[in-house]
Write a protein that holds these residues in place. Structure first.
Motif, mmCIF file in Angstrom:
data_model
loop_
_atom_site.group_PDB
_atom_site.id
_atom_site.type_symbol
_atom_site.label_atom_id
_atom_site.label_comp_id
_atom_site.label_asym_id
_atom_site.label_seq_id
_atom_site.Cartn_x
_atom_site.Cartn_y
_atom_site.Cartn_z
ATOM 1 N N UNK A 46 43.142 41.429 17.458
ATOM 2 C CA UNK A 46 43.980 42.528 17.438
ATOM 3 C C UNK A 46 45.287 42.562 18.233
ATOM 4 N N UNK A 47 44.956 41.406 19.646
ATOM 5 C CA UNK A 47 45.635 41.461 20.525
ATOM 6 C C UNK A 47 46.864 40.048 20.733
ATOM 7 N N UNK A 48 46.567 39.744 20.148
ATOM 8 C CA UNK A 48 47.531 38.676 19.605
ATOM 9 C C UNK A 48 48.229 38.822 18.741
ATOM 10 N N UNK A 49 48.162 39.408 17.194
ATOM 11 C CA UNK A 49 48.605 39.822 16.560
ATOM 12 C C UNK A 49 50.046 40.712 17.020
ATOM 13 N N UNK A 50 49.457 42.026 18.316
ATOM 14 C CA UNK A 50 50.441 43.151 18.613
ATOM 15 C C UNK A 50 51.227 42.131 19.443
ATOM 16 N N UNK A 51 50.538 41.821 20.209
ATOM 17 C CA UNK A 51 51.544 40.726 21.473
ATOM 18 C C UNK A 51 51.164 39.400 21.190
ATOM 19 N N UNK A 52 52.304 38.786 20.570
ATOM 20 C CA UNK A 52 51.713 37.344 19.870
ATOM 21 C C UNK A 52 53.052 36.201 21.417
ATOM 22 N N UNK A 53 53.010 37.006 22.321
ATOM 23 C CA UNK A 53 53.581 35.746 23.166
ATOM 24 C C UNK A 53 52.346 35.685 24.548
#
Length: 252
Positions: A46-53
């Motif tokens: 969820x986190x890497x999809x929402x905040x790919x940076x």
């Protein structure tokens, strides 16, 4: 100082989960550990999809396992290159009155996690931060329960969180004259899975999103200690130390 790489223990639920979301939204790389790896894996997605940076590393960890705590912390440092902030958050509630056989195992489990586990996390964290020697921030999650010994089913939990607070105070003194900052946090009641299983009405409780937002804000200030939220818990902290034992006995 911007702390780019943040390690959070107990990140699969409650305050740890909320802090992971808060710091991900602020663009920080995360090292997340807990016993429930499946939850951490879902959170990373969820986190890497929402905040790919950002980079999110996850590991399974039982904080009562001495060799595993050091191994996981070192593995996180290797994966991210450094650890700038380590949040010692993993803990459990529960237990019961001291001296009742039916509650003995629950109290011992609580002490193993909250006291031994916090010690092991602090030991691994301080070893890494001292070796890096470029500045670092250690955060310990105590509780308002640490401010006064409490009776009945709260006795062991309050004592365990007082131990966490004492670790923070001691390490803060040890860090004087070094680039390491130590913060001890005393949260009031924040709605989590832990509070939801307590039963009954909980006074002054705030919702998880607000609670973790306030905790993240306090962490970013890097004080020696902080009560969160300050109202009404600062006045309560000042008052509870002065209460007669016969009054405290009614708080169970």
């Amino acid at each position: 100082m911007l702390r780019r790489n943040i390690l959070i223990t107990g990140a699969s639920s409650g305050i740890g989960l909320g802090l992971a979301r808060e710091f991900a939204a602020r663009g920080r790389n995360l090292a997340l550990c807990a016993r429930r790896l499946d939850r951490l894996t879902e959170l990373r997605e969820v986190l890497t999809k929402t905040y790919p940076e950002i980079t999110v590393e996850v590991r399974q960890l039982d904080v009562t396992d001495p060799s595993r705590v050091h191994e996981v912390f070192e593995d996180f440092r290797s994966a991210l290159g450094s650890l700038d902030r380590i949040i010692v958050n993993a803990g459990i509630a529960g237990g019961g009155p001291i001296g009742r056989a039916s509650d003995e195992e629950g109290n011992l489990a609580l002490l193993r996690t909250n006291v031994l586990g916090s010690y092991l996390q602090c030991s691994a964290a301080m070893s890494i931060l001292r070796e890096q020697n470029v500045g670092g921030h250690l955060v310990l999650m105590s509780s308002m329960s640490a401010k006064r010994g409490l009776p009945g089913p709260l006795a062991t939990y309050a004592a365990s969180k007082a131990a966490v607070a004492s670790f923070g105070q001691s390490l803060g003194a040890d860090a004087v004259g070094t680039p390491i900052v130590v913060t001890t946090l005393y949260p009031g009641y924040i709605r989590t899975e832990m509070t939801d299983t307590s039963g009954g009405e909980i006074p002054f409780i705030i919702e998880a999103d607000l609670g973790t937002r306030l905790l993240a804000k306090a962490i970013e200030r890097e004080p020696g200690s902080a009560i969160v939220p300050s109202w009404p818990w600062k006045p309560i902290a000042a008052t509870v130390r002065l209460l007669p034992t016969r009054v405290v006995a009614k708080l169970s």
